[in-house]
Design a protein around this motif. Sequence first.
Motif, PDB file in Angstrom:
ATOM      1  N   ASP A   1       4.686   2.034  -0.394  1.00 16.68           N
ATOM      2  CA  ASP A   1       3.455   2.812  -0.396  1.00 16.68           C
ATOM      3  C   ASP A   1       2.615   2.518   0.847  1.00 16.68           C
ATOM      4  OD1 ASP A   1       4.568   3.119  -2.883  1.00 16.68           O
ATOM      5  OD2 ASP A   1       2.652   3.144  -3.931  1.00 16.68           O
ATOM      6  N   LYS A   2       2.169   3.575   1.483  1.00 17.07           N
ATOM      7  CA  LYS A   2       1.425   3.484   2.737  1.00 17.07           C
ATOM      8  C   LYS A   2       0.189   2.588   2.654  1.00 17.07           C
ATOM      9  CE  LYS A   2      -1.060   6.540   5.965  1.00 17.07           C
ATOM     10  NZ  LYS A   2      -1.342   7.962   6.281  1.00 17.07           N
ATOM     11  N   PRO A   3      -0.726   2.772   1.690  1.00 17.29           N
ATOM     12  CA  PRO A   3      -1.932   1.934   1.681  1.00 17.29           C
ATOM     13  C   PRO A   3      -1.656   0.467   1.397  1.00 17.29           C
ATOM     14  CG  PRO A   3      -1.842   3.333  -0.260  1.00 17.29           C
ATOM     15  CD  PRO A   3      -0.768   3.805   0.640  1.00 17.29           C
ATOM     16  N   ILE A   4      -0.617   0.179   0.601  1.00 18.48           N
ATOM     17  CA  ILE A   4      -0.259  -1.216   0.305  1.00 18.48           C
ATOM     18  C   ILE A   4       0.219  -1.906   1.579  1.00 18.48           C
ATOM     19  CG2 ILE A   4       1.215  -2.727  -1.054  1.00 18.48           C
ATOM     20  CD1 ILE A   4      -0.758  -1.218  -2.763  1.00 18.48           C
TER      21      ILE A   4
ATOM     22  N   GLY B   1      -0.273  -9.957   7.074  1.00 16.91           N
ATOM     23  CA  GLY B   1       0.738  -9.694   8.094  1.00 16.91           C
ATOM     24  C   GLY B   1       0.157  -9.330   9.445  1.00 16.91           C
ATOM     25  N   TYR B   2      -1.121  -9.638   9.655  1.00 19.67           N
ATOM     26  CA  TYR B   2      -1.785  -9.234  10.899  1.00 19.67           C
ATOM     27  C   TYR B   2      -1.090  -9.836  12.114  1.00 19.67           C
ATOM     28  CZ  TYR B   2      -5.410  -8.465  14.392  1.00 19.67           C
ATOM     29  OH  TYR B   2      -6.084  -8.068  15.511  1.00 19.67           O
ATOM     30  N   GLY B   3      -0.752  -8.984  13.066  1.00 19.38           N
ATOM     31  CA  GLY B   3      -0.095  -9.428  14.279  1.00 19.38           C
ATOM     32  C   GLY B   3       1.407  -9.546  14.167  1.00 19.38           C
ATOM     33  N   ASN B   4       1.922  -9.569  12.940  1.00 22.51           N
ATOM     34  CA  ASN B   4       3.365  -9.737  12.738  1.00 22.51           C
ATOM     35  C   ASN B   4       4.037  -8.502  12.169  1.00 22.51           C
ATOM     36  OD1 ASN B   4       3.269 -12.504  13.550  1.00 22.51           O
ATOM     37  ND2 ASN B   4       2.470 -13.035  11.528  1.00 22.51           N
TER      38      ASN B   4
ATOM     39  N   ALA C   1      -0.360  -0.909   4.685  1.00 21.32           N
ATOM     40  CA  ALA C   1      -1.452  -0.950   5.666  1.00 21.32           C
ATOM     41  C   ALA C   1      -2.377  -2.135   5.396  1.00 21.32           C
ATOM     42  CB  ALA C   1      -2.236   0.353   5.630  1.00 21.32           C
ATOM     43  N   TYR C   2      -2.645  -2.407   4.132  1.00 23.02           N
ATOM     44  CA  TYR C   2      -3.499  -3.541   3.766  1.00 23.02           C
ATOM     45  C   TYR C   2      -2.828  -4.860   4.149  1.00 23.02           C
ATOM     46  CZ  TYR C   2      -6.528  -6.555   0.966  1.00 23.02           C
ATOM     47  OH  TYR C   2      -7.402  -7.537   0.552  1.00 23.02           O
TER      48      TYR C   2
END
Length: 348
Positions: A281-284, A293-296, A286-287
């Motif tokens: 799911d796209k919003p999951i 997972g920021y940066g990775n 994206a969150y």
Amino acid sequence: MRALLTALLLLMPLAASAQDPLTIATVTRAPFSMENNGRDTGFAIELWEMVAKDLGLEYTYQRANSFGGMLDLVTSGAADGAIANISVTAEREAKMDFTKPIFDSGLQIMVPNDEQGSALLSALVTRDIALSLLAAAALLFGGGMLMWVFERGRAGYFDRPARDAMFPAFWWALNLVVNGGFEERIPQSRPGRFFAVVLVVGSLFVVSIFVAQITATMTVTALQNSVESLSDLEGKRVGTVTGSTASAFLSARDMQHASYDDLDEMLDTFSEGELDAVFFDKPILAYYAANDGYGNARLIERTFKPENYAMALPTGSPLREQIDQSLLRIRENGEYDRLRAKWFGTAR
């Protein structure tokens, strides 16, 4: 009087049951439903609480261990409703009712952020290329020392003992190949001049072949490892959640994938580098990409199979019409847009 008492006795259980709090099933799916310091929170949770407040409903949450377990609570009648990232599908509609949509979503692909860079580096750092570099260095060193044999005693640059001439001779050959040499270090002997011409002309072919090999490797690696569409997932290690619309989507297209019962387990496997892509799911996703997972991790822009989330209710639930009307009021008074902006940074 007897008939009145009988009617009152019959109505008392109904009145008591009407006052019982509703059981609302949910499952951890950040940012729609999650627990924070023992408190239920998330976009879907807060939206339900707006609806419950609007309708004057009392409720308790029952957090299931899996997405399928949450839906089973609804279909079995153990729960009066469910709230999370619940996609409306024909298969689910046959087993339960849905309210009006609460969120527009879709399926998306998530890949490691350094996917292409790592693949390219691993493709370039190979045994063949390393051997080619060593062979080139050996040829330059040998060529430089051969020029020392030709030019010692004739050119000042090469007029030194063999031990001291090793690096200067290699450096001279490297500059000859790369820059065309130095004007003040033109070979003086006939053998030296002839060899210098052979070395320069031969290096043109060698360098061209080496560059072509590197270019071909980079091109093939970019094509093989770039994921921009579903077809690019062929041969990749792809993960999704068991029983999800994403899993059904991939299965319908006979695309191999690993299914995980737990979302966190799948994301942990992805973060450990054991998955080449995640389809969910796209919003999951994206969150996750914006937080843990920021940066990775990065998302492929294209959205596959647009779908809507809604609240799930048992078939024939009398709450459906009331909840739908409440959802419309929440959208009309702007509360929905404010809630969506809070969790996703934008009202749409």
